[in-house]
Design an enzyme around this catalytic site. Structure first.
Site, mmCIF file in Angstrom:
data_model
loop_
_atom_site.group_PDB
_atom_site.id
_atom_site.type_symbol
_atom_site.label_atom_id
_atom_site.label_comp_id
_atom_site.label_asym_id
_atom_site.label_seq_id
_atom_site.Cartn_x
_atom_site.Cartn_y
_atom_site.Cartn_z
ATOM 1 N N GLU A 53 0.707 -1.480 0.268
ATOM 2 C CA GLU A 53 -0.092 -0.168 0.149
ATOM 3 C C GLU A 53 0.742 1.310 -0.087
ATOM 4 O O GLU A 53 1.792 1.296 0.877
ATOM 5 C CB GLU A 53 -0.695 -0.487 1.170
ATOM 6 C CG GLU A 53 -1.422 1.741 1.210
ATOM 7 C CD GLU A 53 -2.711 0.718 2.562
ATOM 8 O OE1 GLU A 53 -3.328 2.436 2.875
ATOM 9 O OE2 GLU A 53 -1.842 0.707 3.723
ATOM 10 N N LYS A 92 -8.764 4.026 -2.935
ATOM 11 C CA LYS A 92 -9.563 3.709 -1.244
ATOM 12 C C LYS A 92 -10.707 3.891 -1.182
ATOM 13 O O LYS A 92 -10.911 5.372 -1.090
ATOM 14 C CB LYS A 92 -8.317 3.491 -0.314
ATOM 15 C CG LYS A 92 -8.355 3.059 0.986
ATOM 16 C CD LYS A 92 -6.784 3.110 1.933
ATOM 17 C CE LYS A 92 -7.355 2.128 2.832
ATOM 18 N NZ LYS A 92 -6.318 2.536 4.010
ATOM 19 N N CYS A 119 -5.888 -2.824 2.951
ATOM 20 C CA CYS A 119 -5.304 -1.959 4.217
ATOM 21 C C CYS A 119 -6.952 -2.702 5.407
ATOM 22 O O CYS A 119 -7.760 -3.839 4.454
ATOM 23 C CB CYS A 119 -4.952 -1.128 4.828
ATOM 24 S SG CYS A 119 -4.062 -0.666 6.341
#
Length: 404
Positions: A43, A157, A195
């Protein structure tokens, strides 16, 4: 049976974007030499994960130094030539097909083109996290880079965690679209959850609903519990899971500081090598309760059944069967310990976790028909979902399952 080699690593972001791109080229070259087909990187690998900073922000106040720090972070982010788009979805297909702007207009800072070049020259399908700038906003993104077709997709995200929301915008769920590639006749449907998005059950269901068989999880979470989540995802989605997290050294473990040697007491039925490794010899007749040897937290088992106990030294970390065997003891010398891993559709750990190793590559050879075999008794988005009773939809996203 055609095996596909999945690989991942735990490299730390380099001081500049150019240096990080050069590092990706080097990692991809090594991955190609190890015959890795698909490589996942962490990430925010390009641009960096802003661990530990607060950009001088408190409720009701900001500092000038914090604003300047954010400006520098913005400068280091990648401009992929995309737009903000409705709901922060970007331009979608138009961006993929390079249909934005005038015919001769140069868009972006060249990061997209460099990643496509690296994938093409190495022959490795690369998936990497990056910090993307569009308009005046930063997004935590992931790009899928095919060595033959270039970028097949990009997603942002959906839910930055905690104070990530201070510097990253929320991406649109429309970007959760899975992509497909074919390697040696094997069709692979892949998608990424970033994540702590992996803790969002409905987001996971979004990926399962598209009939993926490869689930990618770039992360910044280095807790022991993370591997449990990855095993759950593999078992729940009946898909292979690859996770990647940076292993970031602290100031005390930089290359110009020699780590103090800590004497390791030798156990019974073992010997010490000249390099400071303890080799624990297996029992001639294992006890009935322990028919096989199990590696301790700071050791590995070799092919002959010997347990090699690693001392805390500057010696290189060995690799066994494609799996990094870095010490798993917690150390203050690491800001983030990594923990990259590869998991099977039944939740078995195939490689990793890769602790405190920012140089190695771990990999596993997998048969994607294992995903089909696993659907015998569990298809989370199909027969097991009771979709006659439960209705699921995602704004702006077609959940029609991809074919195998």
């Amino acid at each position: 049976m055609t095996l596909i080699r999945l690989g991942t690593a735990s490299p730390a972001t380099q001081p500049t974007k150019a240096a990080t791109l050069a590092a990706i080229a080097a990692i991809a070259s090594r991955a190609a030499a190890q015959r890795i087909d698909i490589l996942l990187l962490p990430e925010a690998y390009i641009g960096g994960y802003p661990r530990g900073t607060n950009f001088g922000a408190r409720i009701g106040s900001r500092t000038e130094d914090g604003r300047e720090e954010y400006a520098r972070y913005f400068d280091a982010a990648a401009d992929l030539g995309d737009t903000v788009g409705e709901g922060s979805a970007g331009a979608g297909t138009k961006w993929l097909k390079r249909q934005l702007g005038e015919e001769d207009e140069v868009r972006g800072d060249g990061t997209r083109e460099e990643l496509e070049r690296i994938a093409s020259e190495s022959g490795v399908f690369i998936v990497t996290g990056l910090v993307e700038k569009a308009g005046g906003t930063l997004y935590c993104s992931v790009v899928y880079v095919c060595p033959k077709q270039g970028m097949l997709g990009k997603r942002r995200k959906v839910m930055p965690t905690g104070t990530e929301r201070l510097c990253w915008g929320q991406g649109s769920p429309a970007t959760l679209k899975a992509v497909s590639t074919t390697i040696r006749g094997v069709r692979i449907n892949l998608a990424a959850a970033i994540c702590w998005e992996n803790y969002m059950p409905l987001l996971r269901q979004t990926l399962y609903s598209q009939n993926i068989n490869l689930y990618l999880a770039p992360t910044a979470d280095a807790r022991d519990a993370w591997l449990s989540l990855m095993r759950t995802v593999g078992c729940e989605g009946r898909c292979f899971v690859v996770s990647s997290n940076m292993a970031v050294k602290g100031k005390s473990s930089s290359s110009d500081i020699t780590e103090r040697a800590v004497p390791v007491p030798r156990r019974r039925n073992s010997l010490m090598t000249e390099d400071g490794f303890e080799i624990a010899l297996p029992c001639a007749k294992p006890a009935a309760k322990s028919p096989t040897l199990v590696a301790r937290r700071n050791s590995i088992i070799d092919e002959n059944g010997n347990e090699i106990v690693l001392c805390k030294s500057a010696a290189p970390v060995p690799q066994v069967n494609g799996t990094s065997s870095a010490p798993q003891t917690k150390s203050n010398d690491w800001v983030c310990r990594g923990g990259s891993s590869i998991v099977s559709p039944l939740g078995d750990v195939l490689a990793g976790p890769q602790w405190e190793d920012d140089e190695g590559i771990i990999f596993a050879d997998v048969d994607f028909r294992e995903c089909i075999r696993g659907r015998l008794d569990l298809d989370t988005a199909g027969s097991y979902s009771r979709n006659d009773s439960f209705k699921f939809s995602v704004a702006g996203l077609d959940l029609e399952p991809l074919p195998y």
